[in-house]
Design a protein around this motif. Structure first.
Motif, PDB file in Angstrom:
ATOM      1  N   PRO A 133       5.454 -37.640 -62.895  1.00  0.00           N
ATOM      2  CA  PRO A 133       4.572 -37.597 -64.355  1.00  0.00           C
ATOM      3  C   PRO A 133       3.526 -36.856 -64.129  1.00  0.00           C
ATOM      4  O   PRO A 133       2.776 -36.448 -63.047  1.00  0.00           O
ATOM      5  CB  PRO A 133       3.922 -39.321 -64.243  1.00  0.00           C
ATOM      6  CG  PRO A 133       4.969 -40.077 -63.183  1.00  0.00           C
ATOM      7  CD  PRO A 133       5.321 -38.905 -62.198  1.00  0.00           C
ATOM      8  N   ASP A 362      11.136 -38.145 -68.522  1.00  0.00           N
ATOM      9  CA  ASP A 362       9.930 -39.046 -68.486  1.00  0.00           C
ATOM     10  C   ASP A 362      10.327 -39.720 -67.237  1.00  0.00           C
ATOM     11  O   ASP A 362      11.028 -40.505 -67.046  1.00  0.00           O
ATOM     12  CB  ASP A 362      10.235 -40.029 -69.592  1.00  0.00           C
ATOM     13  CG  ASP A 362       8.720 -40.931 -69.565  1.00  0.00           C
ATOM     14  OD1 ASP A 362       7.982 -40.794 -68.472  1.00  0.00           O
ATOM     15  OD2 ASP A 362       8.289 -41.598 -70.553  1.00  0.00           O
ATOM     16  N   SER A 364       8.626 -41.812 -65.483  1.00  0.00           N
ATOM     17  CA  SER A 364       8.122 -43.365 -65.395  1.00  0.00           C
ATOM     18  C   SER A 364       9.674 -44.081 -65.910  1.00  0.00           C
ATOM     19  O   SER A 364       9.560 -45.413 -65.853  1.00  0.00           O
ATOM     20  CB  SER A 364       7.011 -43.370 -66.400  1.00  0.00           C
ATOM     21  OG  SER A 364       7.305 -43.177 -67.794  1.00  0.00           O
ATOM     22  N   HIS A 365      10.584 -43.576 -66.659  1.00  0.00           N
ATOM     23  CA  HIS A 365      11.906 -44.357 -66.986  1.00  0.00           C
ATOM     24  C   HIS A 365      12.431 -44.939 -65.758  1.00  0.00           C
ATOM     25  O   HIS A 365      12.264 -44.438 -64.933  1.00  0.00           O
ATOM     26  CB  HIS A 365      12.930 -43.367 -67.749  1.00  0.00           C
ATOM     27  CG  HIS A 365      12.209 -42.985 -69.004  1.00  0.00           C
ATOM     28  ND1 HIS A 365      12.905 -42.175 -70.147  1.00  0.00           N
ATOM     29  CD2 HIS A 365      11.249 -43.540 -69.972  1.00  0.00           C
ATOM     30  CE1 HIS A 365      12.291 -42.391 -71.071  1.00  0.00           C
ATOM     31  NE2 HIS A 365      11.279 -42.937 -71.090  1.00  0.00           N
TER      32      HIS A 365
END
Length: 372
Positions: A133, A362, A364-365
């Motif tokens: 991220p 992403d 963070s997925h």
């Protein structure tokens, strides 16, 4: 100490220009046994973990007090390492015999939270192929050392991204599970020697025409090798057997033929093939491609958005095997058979390889795991 992968035996993109569209970089981590500092990239810690932040725990319900004592796993490895090249002493044998699997912590209930094992810590400054991220420069990897999770009955892996500059006081001592399911789920503490290399896509995922070109090239190399071996043979007049294959018709016995072939192979350069030497680097690494050498390739798409997920981290049982000797760093050539070079971390997951895939759209997925 740095680690330097030798140049590939041939320039594969010069041979097959179409491979340029199938290239990707990877960072080989080159773990070697040793203790790092929290401010350094490492395997098995210690981590730059904030003193005021809860340590990750496994909350799944499964047996947690039965298995191997973590202290026994480390004791066994220390004894085996110190005794390398000699027989065990009576005291060492006693220690090894006492380190057995069993119910070591009966008061630890199946539903109790269990501290996860610190597996790896990677700083972006060391690992250019680390994709996380925005604003985060540090990845910390944990797993529950019991292969009982999910429908595939495997490890539960947790990822933590953070900004290292935001960490103040570091947690010490750092929690650990008292018991582990298998010894091979425990990484040995290692320092890292990251090195970026170029990889090319797994053979089975290349275009069909390109696969055929590579196969024909590999067959031509084999043909040249066989001709070289035959050139080493004795051109005498005595034939072994008129019905035998022509390549050993000039030898008096089949045993003579086998001995000549073995001697010629010993003098010949190592064979080269795409999968072993020119495609995907072995060992622990970040980024790069996934090898599907034991199964058909599987789609690894993000469960949240459907984006194809490349491997973020590859956890391997060995740094090199018999087929991947050309990847052995130049600095390790004199210790090519040393177990601390071949298998420095001591983990064996799946059939030798586990990958953590993350979403490039992403990070963070939710991540996914694949095994080979």
């Amino acid at each position: 100490m740095t680690r330097t992968t030798p140049p590939r035996p041939v320039d594969v993109e010069a041979l097959f220009p179409a491979l340029a569209q199938y290239r990707r970089t990877a960072t080989r981590l080159h773990p070697r046994q040793g203790t790092a500092k929290p401010e350094e990239s490492s395997v098995a810690g210690p981590l730059l973990w904030p003193a005021d932040e809860p340590w990750p725990v496994c909350t799944a319900v499964h047996p947690k007090g039965t298995g191997h004592l973590l202290s026994d796993v480390r004791l066994r490895r220390r004894v085996q390492d110190e005794a390398r090249g000699r027989d065990f002493t009576a005291e060492e044998r006693r220690l090894l015999d006492a380190a057995t699997r069993g119910t070591h912590v009966p008061e630890l209930r199946d539903e109790d939270p269990l501290p996860m094992l610190a597996v790896a810590q990677l700083y972006a400054r060391d690992v250019p192929d680390l994709v996380g991220p925005e604003g985060h420069d540090l990845l910390q990897v944990f797993w529950c050392p019991f292969e009982v999770h999910g429908p595939e009955r495997t490890l539960d892996v947790a990822l933590r991204w953070r900004c290292s500059a935001d960490v103040g006081a570091v947690l010490a001592p750092q929690p650990e599970p008292p018991v582990v399911g298998r010894e091979e789920c425990v990484p040995t503490p290692c320092v890292l020697h990251p090195e970026q290399v170029v990889e090319h896509e797994y053979l089975g995922l290349l275009g069909e025409e390109l696969q055929e070109e590579i196969a024909e090239w590999e067959e031509s190399l084999l043909d040249e090798g066989e001709e070289g071996l035959l050139a080493e043979g004795d051109e005498g007049d005595d034939a072994y057997d008129s019905s035998a294959p022509a390549e050993y018709a000039t030898y008096a016995t089949y045993e003579e033929y086998e001995a000549a072939m073995a001697a010629a192979r010993a003098q010949a350069p190592d064979e080269i093939d795409y999968r072993s030497d020119l495609s995907i680097a072995p060992g622990w690494k970040a980024g790069g491609f996934a090898s599907w050498h034991l199964t058909d390739p599987a789609r690894m798409d993000c469960p949240a958005c459907g984006t194809p997920m490349p491997p973020l981290l590859t956890v391997a049982s060995v740094e090199r095997d018999g087929a991947s000797r050309s990847w052995l760093p130049a600095e390790d050539r004199d210790a090519a058979d040393d177990p601390r070079v071949i298998d420095p971390v001591g983990v064996y997951l799946g059939r030798g390889l586990m990958r953590v895939h993350t979403c490039p759209a992403d990070p963070s997925h939710p991540h996914r795991l694949s095994f080979q």
